[in-house]
Design an enzyme around this catalytic site. Structure first.
Site, PDB file in Angstrom:
ATOM      1  N   ASP A 339       0.823  -1.203   0.000  1.00 32.93           N
ATOM      2  CA  ASP A 339       0.000   0.000   0.000  1.00 32.93           C
ATOM      3  C   ASP A 339       0.865   1.263   0.000  1.00 32.93           C
ATOM      4  OD1 ASP A 339       0.838  -0.754   2.625  1.00 32.93           O
ATOM      5  OD2 ASP A 339      -0.485   0.777   3.450  1.00 32.93           O
ATOM      6  N   GLU A 340       0.279   2.338  -0.470  1.00 32.82           N
ATOM      7  CA  GLU A 340       0.810   3.702  -0.354  1.00 32.82           C
ATOM      8  C   GLU A 340       2.256   3.870  -0.830  1.00 32.82           C
ATOM      9  OE1 GLU A 340      -1.752   5.959   2.969  1.00 32.82           O
ATOM     10  OE2 GLU A 340      -0.238   4.641   3.818  1.00 32.82           O
TER      11      GLU A 340
END
Length: 580
Positions: A339-340
């Site tokens: 993620d991210e």
């Protein structure tokens, strides 16, 4: 959705079942009969509500099993010694029958391991004539769920009694019912984790998603890479050893709770730079350069650093870590984050700059990482869970061809039901952790220092109080959320369940119980038996009285759950609703 559709019926209780079908019986409400089971069972037949004395010599017999046997001992001790006093005294007559003196447990498949999709159904019969109660299940894990139900039907001090003349057939709607806890931003002791798992079992939750590492710290001791924790943990007393992990996993097995580890990568890996600075880009730089736009930040929050997929040593370190994690955690699921990924963090690295200058893309770099790590994880006989970003991020994502649907599950946290729809429409199984409903850290402001958002003149609109995912997610918001909202029946089958999440920027062991309970209990019931009554109407109004009692019982069991109403509301059922 993953579900089991066959309740287990008992021949012993056929007479009650027939009477219930032929003779209309009043709805058993929490107001009239506050002996509650949380989560509410899928089938609860109680034609003549009454109670029977519990013998002080009550026994439980069950087939031997390495994890059920200690569970039986634990529940027997609790049933005999808890002496619970409900906040509202149950309006039940005590039968004149001899006390209930025994429970007999039968299991069809004692060898079934604790794994995703295991059968957790059970049936429980408690006669009103003093003969033995019966608990029948397919597996040991279903028997544990039934034991928890029985324990909640026992009350009374100094003498214990138990609801009787009833039959319960119970089976969860969703196979994956979990809590995610971040132990990297703030450290939690092993005893905190055990208390969390114990409370999860009380609520029939079955997955502890342990987000154990992040940019802020690497507290997990990895035998083949000892420097990771030695240099990446907050301190010597803030690590999880191999023995600690074994204790947590075993504790979970005795309570029917799987422990799924998450090693977040390639982003959220700044703590890795303490041991291997050469494989990390933009480590320890200030996260948001002065005067820069949000798009030019180096991380989503303070704590920068991402693995460099173009550095060959990256994969040697990742493989060592993954190998040891798979050895320590026996569960079939391994969460690998993804993620991210922040573009400008990678762009600071000269090697990546060179790659991009030759018409390479950041998505190609992420694809290189996934294509170089996923096959190894799969070779360890693991199903890989990624956060949704790996497929859905607008700037950096990978082609679905690199993420085989039979081996990859995606966990959603953005855009509520819209992203759930996108995941299942692409053919992936989904775990729902929508930040709009299931993020338990939301609504406590923001942890960033000298934040101008908090320098407001009187009368200014404070919006969500600085919390990116505010406001606070109340138990009712959680209870009323349908995780398959907007999906076709075929799409809904791909939703394997959900997890509430507690990220720990502003949480540690001092507030752990209060942040999680009883809000996680609200999700637990909706994923076990739904949030609607037999007519299809949302039942949150009926649930509030039951949840008040259940929260109180959890507190008496040592779980520091926060209150949801004043005690007056509990003593005056229905008076605190918006509609009488």
């Amino acid at each position: 959705m993953d579900h089991i559709s066959y309740p287990l019926l008992s021949h012993h209780f056929s007479l009650i079942l027939i009477c219930t079908i032929l003779i209309p019986t009043p709805q058993i409400s929490a107001v009239g009969f506050p002996i509650n089971v949380w989560p509410k069972p899928t089938t609860f037949l109680w034609p003549r509500p009454q109670a029977i004395a519990l013998s002080p010599n009550f026994t439980i017999s069950a087939p031997p099993h390495p994890h059920l046997t200690p569970a039986v001992r634990r529940y027997l001790r609790q049933i005999l010694t808890e002496h619970h006093r409900p906040l509202v005294t149950p309006n039940l007559n005590l039968t004149s029958s001899p006390p209930l003196s025994a429970l007999t447990i039968t299991i069809s498949d004692a060898s079934a391991p604790l794994a995703h999709g295991v059968n957790e159904s059970y049936s429980l019969t408690i006669p009103d004539d003093g003969s033995a109660a019966a608990l029948s299940s397919e597996t040991a894990w279903g028997a544990m769920r039934g034991l928890e139900t029985l324990s909640q039907l026992v009350y009374g001090d100094p003498s214990s009694r138990v609801a009787c003349g009833l039959y319960i057939a119970d089976v969860p709607l969703f196979m994956h019912r979990g809590i995610m806890l971040d132990t990297a931003r703030n450290y939690y002791g092993v005893e905190d984790l055990l208390r969390l798992i114990a409370a999860m079992s009380m609520n029939k939750l079955n997955v502890f998603h342990w987000h154990v590492t992040d940019s802020h710290s690497f507290p997990l001791v990895v035998p083949s890479e000892p420097e990771m924790a030695a240099k990446g943990a907050y301190g010597e007393g803030m690590m999880y050893t191999v023995a600690d992990v074994k204790k947590v996993v075993e504790f979970g097995l005795e309570r029917g709770v799987r422990v799924v580890p998450e090693i977040d990568m390639p982003a959220h890996t700044g703590s890795w730079a303490k041991a291997y600075p050469e494989i990390i880009t933009c480590a320890d730089v200030f996260w948001w350069p002065a005067g820069a736009s949000w798009d030019d930040r180096y991380a989503a929050e303070p704590g920068t650093g991402q693995l460099n997929p173009l550095h060959p040593k990256t994969y040697q370190v990742v493989q060592n870590i993954v190998h040891d994690v798979a050895s320590m955690f026996p569960d079939q699921f391994l969460h690998a984050g993804a993620d991210e990924v922040t573009p400008n963090c990678w762009k600071l690295d000269p090697t990546i700059q060179s790659f991009l200058s030759k018409n390479g893309t950041l998505s190609q770099i992420l694809s290189t990482f996934i294509n170089s790590t996923l096959p190894y994880i799969l070779s360890l006989n693991r199903t890989v869970v990624y956060w949704e970003d790996v497929l859905l991020d607008a700037m950096i994502s990978v082609d679905p061809s690199l993420l085989p649907t039979e081996h990859v599950i995606l966990q959603t946290w953005n855009n509520g039901p819209d992203n759930t729809k996108r995941i299942v429409a692409a053919g992936y199984r989904a775990i729902v952790s929508s930040s709009d409903f299931y993020y338990l850290d939301c609504g406590h402001g923001d942890f960033i220092g000298n934040n101008s958002e908090y320098d407001q003149p009187p009368g200014a609109n404070q919006t969500d109080g600085g919390s990116w995912c505010g406001p606070f997610k109340s138990w009712q918001l959680i209870y009323n959320y349908d995780i398959t909202y907007g999906l076709s029946p075929t799409e809904a089958e791909l939703v394997i369940g959900g997890e509430v999440a507690l990220w720990s920027e502003q949480a540690d062991s001092t507030v752990l119980d209060q942040r999680i309970w009883p809000r996680a209990s609200a999700m637990a019931e909706t994923l076990w038996s739904g949030n609607r009554d037999s007519s299809g109407k949302k039942r949150s109004a009926e649930a509030v009285d039951r949840l008040n009692e259940w929260r109180y019982r959890m507190v008496t069991r040592g779980v520091r759950a926060e209150p949801i109403q004043p005690l007056w509301c509990i003593k005056n059922p229905g008076m605190c609703n918006t509609v009488q």
